[in-house]
Design an enzyme around this catalytic site. Sequence first.
Site, PDB file in Angstrom:
ATOM      1  N   TYR A 136     -33.591  16.435 -67.779  1.00  0.00           N
ATOM      2  CA  TYR A 136     -32.710  17.411 -68.558  1.00  0.00           C
ATOM      3  C   TYR A 136     -32.116  16.611 -69.675  1.00  0.00           C
ATOM      4  CZ  TYR A 136     -28.844  20.283 -69.974  1.00  0.00           C
ATOM      5  OH  TYR A 136     -28.028  21.232 -70.711  1.00  0.00           O
ATOM      6  N   GLN A 197     -27.946  26.648 -66.062  1.00  0.00           N
ATOM      7  CA  GLN A 197     -28.832  27.517 -65.701  1.00  0.00           C
ATOM      8  C   GLN A 197     -30.246  26.882 -65.715  1.00  0.00           C
ATOM      9  OE1 GLN A 197     -26.740  27.733 -68.256  1.00  0.00           O
ATOM     10  NE2 GLN A 197     -27.714  28.305 -70.168  1.00  0.00           N
ATOM     11  N   ASN A 220     -23.403  17.762 -69.728  1.00  0.00           N
ATOM     12  CA  ASN A 220     -22.102  17.875 -69.964  1.00  0.00           C
ATOM     13  C   ASN A 220     -21.555  18.157 -68.394  1.00  0.00           C
ATOM     14  OD1 ASN A 220     -22.728  20.512 -69.321  1.00  0.00           O
ATOM     15  ND2 ASN A 220     -22.396  21.243 -71.503  1.00  0.00           N
ATOM     16  N   SER A 243     -19.623   6.423 -70.626  1.00  0.00           N
ATOM     17  CA  SER A 243     -20.272   4.883 -70.681  1.00  0.00           C
ATOM     18  C   SER A 243     -19.339   3.667 -70.680  1.00  0.00           C
ATOM     19  CB  SER A 243     -20.960   5.120 -72.122  1.00  0.00           C
ATOM     20  OG  SER A 243     -21.837   3.848 -72.106  1.00  0.00           O
ATOM     21  N   GLN A 265     -19.968   1.173 -77.553  1.00  0.00           N
ATOM     22  CA  GLN A 265     -19.976   2.117 -76.242  1.00  0.00           C
ATOM     23  C   GLN A 265     -18.730   3.012 -76.578  1.00  0.00           C
ATOM     24  OE1 GLN A 265     -22.317   2.333 -73.842  1.00  0.00           O
ATOM     25  NE2 GLN A 265     -23.058   0.784 -75.322  1.00  0.00           N
ATOM     26  N   HIS A 268     -19.247   6.418 -78.232  1.00  0.00           N
ATOM     27  CA  HIS A 268     -20.111   7.726 -77.283  1.00  0.00           C
ATOM     28  C   HIS A 268     -19.128   8.899 -77.054  1.00  0.00           C
ATOM     29  CE1 HIS A 268     -24.092   6.459 -75.850  1.00  0.00           C
ATOM     30  NE2 HIS A 268     -23.619   5.204 -75.486  1.00  0.00           N
ATOM     31  N   GLU A 333     -21.007  -0.840 -66.161  1.00  0.00           N
ATOM     32  CA  GLU A 333     -22.361  -0.271 -66.358  1.00  0.00           C
ATOM     33  C   GLU A 333     -23.063  -1.345 -66.974  1.00  0.00           C
ATOM     34  OE1 GLU A 333     -24.169   3.587 -68.796  1.00  0.00           O
ATOM     35  OE2 GLU A 333     -22.224   2.991 -69.050  1.00  0.00           O
ATOM     36  N   HIS A 334     -22.519  -1.795 -68.386  1.00  0.00           N
ATOM     37  CA  HIS A 334     -23.025  -2.851 -69.081  1.00  0.00           C
ATOM     38  C   HIS A 334     -22.210  -4.077 -68.925  1.00  0.00           C
ATOM     39  CE1 HIS A 334     -24.069   1.205 -71.119  1.00  0.00           C
ATOM     40  NE2 HIS A 334     -25.284   0.557 -70.809  1.00  0.00           N
ATOM     41  N   ASP A 367     -30.092  -0.074 -74.980  1.00  0.00           N
ATOM     42  CA  ASP A 367     -30.118   1.228 -74.909  1.00  0.00           C
ATOM     43  C   ASP A 367     -31.324   1.712 -75.498  1.00  0.00           C
ATOM     44  OD1 ASP A 367     -27.520   1.702 -73.943  1.00  0.00           O
ATOM     45  OD2 ASP A 367     -26.532   1.894 -75.688  1.00  0.00           O
ATOM     46  N   GLU A 421     -30.482   7.398 -22.946  1.00  0.00           N
ATOM     47  CA  GLU A 421     -29.781   8.587 -23.733  1.00  0.00           C
ATOM     48  C   GLU A 421     -30.009   9.987 -23.071  1.00  0.00           C
ATOM     49  OE1 GLU A 421     -31.638   8.194 -27.581  1.00  0.00           O
ATOM     50  OE2 GLU A 421     -30.546   6.351 -28.083  1.00  0.00           O
ATOM     51  N   HIS A 426     -38.336  12.886 -24.295  1.00  0.00           N
ATOM     52  CA  HIS A 426     -39.036  11.414 -25.032  1.00  0.00           C
ATOM     53  C   HIS A 426     -39.496  10.566 -24.034  1.00  0.00           C
ATOM     54  CE1 HIS A 426     -36.305  13.073 -28.165  1.00  0.00           C
ATOM     55  NE2 HIS A 426     -36.655  12.062 -29.049  1.00  0.00           N
TER      56      HIS A 426
END
Length: 436
Positions: A136, A197, A220, A243, A265, A268, A333-334, A367, A421, A426
Site C-alpha cells: 500500500y 477498499q 491513513n 513518526s 520527524q 511529518h 522508532e529512531h 529514511d 495428556e 497420539h
Amino acid sequence: MTSPIAIRRLNAADQDFARHLDHLLSWESVSDEGVNQRVLEIIDAVRSRGDAALVEYTQRFDALEVAAMADLILPRERLELALTRITAEQRAALELAAERVRLYHERQKQDSWSYTEADGTVLGQQVTPLDRAGLYVPGGKASYPSSVLMNAIPAKVAGVPEVVMVVPTPRGEINEIVLAAACVAGVDRVFTIGGAQAVAALAYGTESVPPVDKIVGPGNIYVATAKRHVFGKVGIDMIAGPSEILVVCDGQTDPDWIAMDLFSQAEHDEDAQAILVSPDAAFLDRVAESIARLLPTLEREAIARTSMEGRGALIQVADMAQAIAVANRIAPEHLELSVANPEQYLPQIRHAGAIFMGRYTAEALGDYCAGPNHVLPTSGTARFSSPLGVYDFQKRSSIIHCSAAGASELGKVASVLARGESLTAHARSAEYRIKE
C-alpha cells in the site's frame, strides 16, 4: 527571526518525572466506532461485489471518473515511462538508494538448514518466500517513493514472485517519482486504488486484483483500521503510530544540527514526536534557541510547531547512564546517539527501531539511502518488534525425517507424554513405530 515556541522541559530528577514521561508518550489511534463501521462496510462490499465496488469507491472517494476496473490498472510500461519522465538527478538518486537498500537486505536473507542425528534422523528448517505480497502506497501529492523502495525491495530479495502495489490517484494526481520507484524496485502490478477498499481487495481478491499473502505499507486511519480487520486472512507488517525521534546528546554536537534532526520527524505530522535527552542543561537551552530560530525557516512550519509543542520535549538527565535508561524506557522508532564514541553505549541499548551512531549520522539518511529499512516499530513497540526486512517475506517450515531407529526411540517418549495428556490416538500412532 526567533519565534517563540512553548516546548516542554522535563528533568529526570523530578519526583513526578515518570508520570510526565508516560503522559508525553501516550498516543491513541484516532479510530472511532464510526470509522470502524465504515471500514467494515467497505470490506464487505469489496468481498461481495469485487471490482464493481472498487470502481464505485474510487469514484466517490478519489473524485475520479472511471468507467471500469481497466481504468485503474497501470501496466509495467507505464512504470517504465515514469522512469523517463523524472529528472536525471531523481533517477540517479532512486537507483543509488535502491542499490544500497538491496545490498543491505541481501545480508538478511535466510537459507534452509538441516542436521542429521546419530541414528539417521534429519531435523531442519525449510525457508520459502511468500507467493505474493501487497504494497500500500499513499497517493496524491503526499507521496513517498522511499517507502516503495523500503517495502518492495525486501520482498524481491526474499524471492517473492509477485509484488502488487496499490496507490490512489485522487483527482487524477499521479506521482511520477512513485511510479518510477516502483519500476526500480521491481513491482510487478499496480492498481490505482486506495483506502480501506484497496486493503480489502488485496486481502480477499477481486476479479482483477489478486489476493496476496501479506500487506505492507503506510496509510491513513481507514487503511490502518482495514489492516487490523483483514489480519488473519493475510499477514500485515504492523499498525504504525506517528513518526518518532529520540536524540541522546552529550552536549557537544552543533545545536542547529540537533534542532533540524528533531524537525525532520516533527514535520511529518502534528502527532509526530521529537525528544532530546542530554545531561547538559546549558546545551538544552542552546537547542531551544536553535528550535525557535530555525522553526520559521521550515516549509512545514505549522505542522512542525504543533508537533513540537504538543508532543516534543527537552529532557535533562543526571548523566549518560540515565540518558540511556530513558532511551530504553521510551523504546523509540529512531534513536540518534549524537555522542563521542557511540559504540560504548550500543550494548546498553535494548529497545530501538533503528540506531543512528555519532554526530554525523542524521536520521534522514536512514529514511532514504543508508540501506537499512525505514519501516520501523513505533509507540514503544520496539520492545518486542523489529524493522521490516527480508524475514517478513519468508516463511519457515520445520523438517522432521525420522529414521526407523529414531522413530522407535522418540515414539517411547511421545507415548508417555501423550497418555499423560489422555490423547491415546497420539500415543498409539507413535507406538506403532516402536520396535519390539
